[in-house]
Design an enzyme around this catalytic site. Structure first.
Site, PDB file in Angstrom:
ATOM      1  N   HIS A  74       0.830  -1.217   0.000  1.00 28.40           N
ATOM      2  CA  HIS A  74       0.000   0.000   0.000  1.00 28.40           C
ATOM      3  C   HIS A  74       0.861   1.262   0.000  1.00 28.40           C
ATOM      4  CE1 HIS A  74      -3.348  -2.651   1.960  1.00 28.40           C
ATOM      5  NE2 HIS A  74      -3.073  -2.995   0.710  1.00 28.40           N
ATOM      6  N   HIS A 319      13.842 -30.946 -42.923  1.00 30.72           N
ATOM      7  CA  HIS A 319      12.795 -31.416 -42.003  1.00 30.72           C
ATOM      8  C   HIS A 319      11.632 -30.452 -41.983  1.00 30.72           C
ATOM      9  CE1 HIS A 319      10.996 -32.847 -38.156  1.00 30.72           C
ATOM     10  NE2 HIS A 319      11.661 -33.943 -38.382  1.00 30.72           N
ATOM     11  N   ILE A 325       9.165 -28.090 -40.163  1.00 32.36           N
ATOM     12  CA  ILE A 325       8.693 -28.370 -38.794  1.00 32.36           C
ATOM     13  C   ILE A 325       9.927 -28.636 -37.931  1.00 32.36           C
ATOM     14  CG2 ILE A 325       7.499 -30.058 -37.338  1.00 32.36           C
ATOM     15  CD1 ILE A 325       5.537 -30.480 -39.637  1.00 32.36           C
ATOM     16  N   GLY A 328      10.967 -32.761 -33.004  1.00 38.03           N
ATOM     17  CA  GLY A 328      10.595 -32.882 -31.588  1.00 38.03           C
ATOM     18  C   GLY A 328      11.790 -33.093 -30.688  1.00 38.03           C
ATOM     19  N   VAL A 329      12.760 -33.874 -31.159  1.00 40.42           N
ATOM     20  CA  VAL A 329      13.930 -34.134 -30.301  1.00 40.42           C
ATOM     21  C   VAL A 329      14.691 -32.853 -29.997  1.00 40.42           C
ATOM     22  CG1 VAL A 329      14.262 -36.542 -30.958  1.00 40.42           C
ATOM     23  CG2 VAL A 329      15.348 -34.754 -32.317  1.00 40.42           C
ATOM     24  N   GLU A 333      15.881 -31.083 -26.563  1.00 40.46           N
ATOM     25  CA  GLU A 333      17.228 -30.531 -26.404  1.00 40.46           C
ATOM     26  C   GLU A 333      17.154 -29.100 -25.852  1.00 40.46           C
ATOM     27  OE1 GLU A 333      20.167 -31.850 -26.555  1.00 40.46           O
ATOM     28  OE2 GLU A 333      21.366 -30.018 -26.462  1.00 40.46           O
TER      29      GLU A 333
HETATM   30 ZN    ZN Z   1      -3.936  -4.563  -0.400  1.00 40.08          ZN
END
Ligand code: ZN
Length: 413
Positions: A74, A319, A325, A328-329, A333
């Site tokens: 506050h 790829h 794309i 995924g591997v 990594e």
């Molecule tokens: Zn407060």
């Protein structure tokens, strides 16, 4: 321009949670000081900066050199709301006075002595792209804007609160009239158990709105929607821990914990906590096999890294031709590299190998143009072994998740 106060201001009272008598003195401070709490009873300075936040569940607690100050939000809101950048706050206890549960008494005391401007410009944080965080139906985001605007919605299952939504462009005048007077609030059925745990010991109807299923116990409300305005006040205090912000913040059912996560994310994305040079000092990986560009958040047990996936990544060539794309591997990594930074930062550098992967899920393809946000949590760590859990996000949705184990080879001569 950066502002401070014209003269000293003294305020006395009791803390909301600890109920102890406390004396607080605001003192003017030179440009670039920021807001600094000084525990005069301990001789320790605690700058009001996000890296010093150690607790944010119910209130904001700051700590430095083992010395704490709690429930600072506050006061921070009063200073940020009035646009004050630099001030030292001497205090002889670990919690400031709650006064009436709002920021108004602090604002009035400040305006009595006045505000003075310097010739140094304010440092402003103004994100150029949307940033957001969310958890369990709560969310908070920021959109680019010319100045600070806050839109906030809350929903509590109490007839006198229900759904409330408010939006303000925060200038000092608006803050003073519309936000600063809004008092903190609590629900009677939650307050009692918390009091047994040591919270709200200084709380009363003089410094908090108390809400029950049957109605509000206080005689009067200052605004019909006082609770949501107080949430805006809290948010102004919380985000001021990263500086002065420009942008439209939109919060839904957020609270201190998520506000602080959000502030860390904004600061991390804008300033970064480790750049590519820092990463290369820690990790042995290099192009084309370095799969993290920047670390944007790092704390005990948690790290977030960013990888921008460009069309020029070498793996897209094969790829796949015509339909790029990211393999995924390589997402695994990237998780391991970000996790490796968290793990290795404890040793300053070295090597870590992937020892195990499990619970792997690929949820959607990663394509050129995606920005990966790689979040890794330390699940267990034992000397040279770290078990971690990771999620990769693109545009706030999960594209891959996994758990993995990193192992550090034994030291060799
Ligand atoms: Zn407060």
């Amino acid at each position: 321009m950066q502002n401070t106060i014209k003269d000293d201001i003294g305020i006395e009272g009791v803390g909301l949670h600890n109920a102890k008598k406390v004396r607080l003195t605001f003192r003017p401070a030179p440009p670039d000081t920021g807001i600094v709490f000084i525990r005069v009873d301990k001789g320790v300075e605690i700058p009001a900066r996000i890296e010093n936040v150690v607790r944010s569940e119910r209130e904001i607690t700051l700590e430095r050199d083992g010395v704490r100050i709690c429930t600072v939000e506050h006061i921070l809101a009063a200073l940020a709301g009035l646009g004050i950048d630099n001030v030292c706050i001497e205090i002889d206890q670990d919690e400031p006075p709650v006064v009436d549960g709002s920021s108004l008494p602090f604002c009035e005391a400040i305006l009595k002595v006045g505000i003075t401007s310097t010739d140094l410009p304010k440092k402003e944080i103004s994100p150029q792209n949307p940033i957001w965080v969310e958890e369990e139906g709560k969310s908070i985001s920021i959109l680019p804007d010319q100045s600070l605007r806050i839109t906030y919605s809350i929903e509590f299952p109490y007839p006198d609160v229900g759904f409330q939504s408010a939006s303000f462009r925060i200038t000092p005048e608006v803050f003073l009239a519309e936000i600063a007077p809004a008092r903190t609030f609590g629900f009677l059925d939650e307050i009692r158990p918390l009091q047994e745990k040591g919270f709200f010991k200084g709380g009363s109807l003089d410094n908090a709105i108390v809400i029950t299923k049957d109605g509000i116990l206080n005689k009067e409300m200052r605004f019909r929607d006082e609770p949501v305005r107080h949430k805006i006040l809290d948010l102004i205090g919380d985000v001021s821990l990263i500086g002065s912000i420009k942008g439209h913040i939109v919060a839904t059912r957020s609270g201190h914990g998520l506000n602080i996560r959000f502030a860390k994310r904004v600061k991390g994305l804008i300033e970064g906590v480790m750049d590519i040079n820092g990463i290369q000092r820690l990790l042995p990986h290099r192009y084309p096999f370095l799969l993290v560009d920047r670390i944007v958040e790092m704390e005990k047990g948690r790290i977030v890294g960013v990888k921008n996936v460009s069309y020029n990544e070498p793996f897209f060539m094969g790829h796949f031709p015509g339909e790029p794309i990211m393999p995924g591997v390589l997402l695994i990594e990237a998780m391991a590299q970000v996790g490796g930074i968290l793990f290795l930062s404890a040793f300053n550098k070295g090597m870590a190998y992937l020892a195990e992967i499990e619970r792997v899920r690929f949820r959607r393809p990663v394509v050129p143009g995606d920005q990966l946000l790689v979040e890794v949590l330390m699940l267990r760590v034992r000397q040279n072994i770290a078990k971690m859990g990771a999620r990769i996000y693109v545009d706030n949705s999960i594209v891959a998740e996994a758990e993995f184990t990193l192992s550090r080879p034994r030291e060799t001569k």
